[in-house]
Design a protein around this motif. Structure first.
Motif, mmCIF file in Angstrom:
data_model
loop_
_atom_site.group_PDB
_atom_site.id
_atom_site.type_symbol
_atom_site.label_atom_id
_atom_site.label_comp_id
_atom_site.label_asym_id
_atom_site.label_seq_id
_atom_site.Cartn_x
_atom_site.Cartn_y
_atom_site.Cartn_z
ATOM 1 N N MET A 1 6.774 -6.883 -52.214
ATOM 2 C CA MET A 1 6.939 -7.822 -53.335
ATOM 3 C C MET A 1 7.970 -7.368 -54.437
ATOM 4 N N ALA A 2 8.666 -8.181 -54.990
ATOM 5 C CA ALA A 2 9.972 -7.919 -55.706
ATOM 6 C C ALA A 2 9.450 -7.231 -57.127
ATOM 7 N N ALA A 3 10.496 -6.694 -57.716
ATOM 8 C CA ALA A 3 10.209 -5.824 -58.995
ATOM 9 C C ALA A 3 9.921 -6.859 -60.072
ATOM 10 N N ALA A 4 9.157 -6.823 -60.999
ATOM 11 C CA ALA A 4 9.048 -7.514 -62.182
ATOM 12 C C ALA A 4 10.131 -7.356 -63.221
ATOM 13 N N ASN A 5 10.661 -8.529 -63.800
ATOM 14 C CA ASN A 5 11.557 -8.407 -64.694
ATOM 15 C C ASN A 5 11.164 -9.174 -65.916
ATOM 16 N N SER A 6 11.663 -8.607 -67.146
ATOM 17 C CA SER A 6 11.106 -9.091 -68.386
ATOM 18 C C SER A 6 12.163 -9.671 -69.213
ATOM 19 N N TYR A 7 11.926 -10.866 -69.906
ATOM 20 C CA TYR A 7 13.127 -11.295 -70.555
ATOM 21 C C TYR A 7 12.400 -11.926 -71.731
ATOM 22 N N PHE A 8 13.015 -12.309 -72.827
ATOM 23 C CA PHE A 8 12.826 -13.045 -74.119
ATOM 24 C C PHE A 8 12.862 -14.640 -74.133
ATOM 25 N N VAL A 9 11.960 -15.251 -74.557
ATOM 26 C CA VAL A 9 12.244 -16.685 -74.908
ATOM 27 C C VAL A 9 11.697 -17.095 -76.288
ATOM 28 N N PRO A 10 12.986 -17.594 -76.646
ATOM 29 C CA PRO A 10 12.560 -17.976 -78.481
ATOM 30 C C PRO A 10 11.618 -19.038 -78.519
ATOM 31 N N GLY A 11 10.711 -18.806 -79.436
ATOM 32 C CA GLY A 11 9.556 -19.504 -79.667
ATOM 33 C C GLY A 11 9.592 -20.726 -80.267
ATOM 34 N N TYR A 12 10.559 -21.032 -80.778
ATOM 35 C CA TYR A 12 10.729 -22.069 -81.730
ATOM 36 C C TYR A 12 10.558 -23.398 -80.927
ATOM 37 N N ASP A 30 1.777 -14.447 -60.670
ATOM 38 C CA ASP A 30 1.783 -12.835 -61.308
ATOM 39 C C ASP A 30 2.347 -13.005 -62.810
ATOM 40 N N SER A 31 2.710 -14.115 -63.122
ATOM 41 C CA SER A 31 3.777 -13.945 -64.377
ATOM 42 C C SER A 31 2.860 -13.733 -65.624
ATOM 43 N N ILE A 32 3.161 -13.004 -66.635
ATOM 44 C CA ILE A 32 2.498 -12.615 -67.846
ATOM 45 C C ILE A 32 3.221 -13.200 -69.022
ATOM 46 N N VAL A 33 2.819 -13.597 -70.085
ATOM 47 C CA VAL A 33 3.637 -13.998 -71.190
ATOM 48 C C VAL A 33 3.004 -13.460 -72.426
ATOM 49 N N ARG A 34 3.565 -13.125 -73.374
ATOM 50 C CA ARG A 34 2.869 -12.706 -74.713
ATOM 51 C C ARG A 34 3.909 -12.716 -75.786
ATOM 52 N N PRO A 35 3.129 -13.035 -77.112
ATOM 53 C CA PRO A 35 4.160 -12.919 -78.119
ATOM 54 C C PRO A 35 4.991 -11.760 -78.294
ATOM 55 N N TYR A 36 6.353 -11.888 -78.801
ATOM 56 C CA TYR A 36 7.006 -10.986 -79.014
ATOM 57 C C TYR A 36 7.989 -11.185 -80.076
ATOM 58 N N VAL A 37 8.702 -10.254 -80.569
ATOM 59 C CA VAL A 37 9.756 -10.407 -81.606
ATOM 60 C C VAL A 37 10.782 -9.641 -81.119
ATOM 61 N N HIS A 38 11.991 -10.250 -80.915
ATOM 62 C CA HIS A 38 13.184 -9.815 -80.623
ATOM 63 C C HIS A 38 14.467 -10.080 -81.652
ATOM 64 N N GLN A 39 15.029 -8.870 -82.206
ATOM 65 C CA GLN A 39 15.761 -8.983 -83.238
ATOM 66 C C GLN A 39 15.514 -10.021 -84.526
ATOM 67 N N GLY A 40 14.161 -9.804 -84.875
ATOM 68 C CA GLY A 40 13.736 -10.554 -85.968
ATOM 69 C C GLY A 40 13.400 -12.225 -85.482
#
Length: 96
Positions: A1-12, A30-40
Motif C-alpha cells: 500500500m502506498a504512503a498517504a499524501n496530504s494536500y490543500f484544496v482551496p474551498g472557494y 481510502d481518501s479522506i477530506v476535512r475542512p482546513y485553513v491554510h495561510q488564512g
C-alpha cells in the motif's frame, strides 16, 4: 500500500457535502477530506494514497457544488423554510 499524501484544496466554490461525497470517486476509497485553513484561506485537506485531484476534477467539483447548492435552495423555497429563522436555545443557569 502506498504512503498517504496530504494536500490543500482551496474551498472557494466547493461545497463540503459534494467534496466529501465525491472524493472517493476521484482519489480512491481510502481518501479522506476535512475542512482546513491554510495561510488564512478556507478549504479542504485531502489525504489519500491515490492520485491527487487534477484541475479538471476541481472544476467538476465546483460545477457539482453549484448544482447541489441550487437544488438545496429550491428545496428550501418549496418547503417555505426561512433560513435565518431564530431557534430557541435553552441555557442553563450558572452555579455561583
Amino acid at each position: 500500500m502506498a504512503a498517504a499524501n496530504s494536500y490543500f484544496v482551496p474551498g472557494y466554490g466547493i461545497s463540503r457535502a459534494v467534496i466529501q461525497n465525491e472524493i472517493h470517486y476521484y482519489c480512491g476509497p481510502d481518501s479522506i477530506v476535512r475542512p482546513y485553513v491554510h495561510q488564512g484561506r478556507d478549504g479542504f485537506l485531502v489525504t489519500t494514497s491515490g492520485p491527487p485531484l487534477t484541475k479538471a476534477q476541481i472544476e467538476d467539483l465546483k460545477i457539482s457544488s453549484q448544482e447541489y447548492e441550487e437544488k438545496q435552495s429550491r428545496i428550501a423555497n418549496e418547503s417555505n423554510v426561512f433560513v435565518n429563522q431564530p431557534v430557541a436555545v435553552h441555557q442553563r443557569m450558572r452555579r455561583v
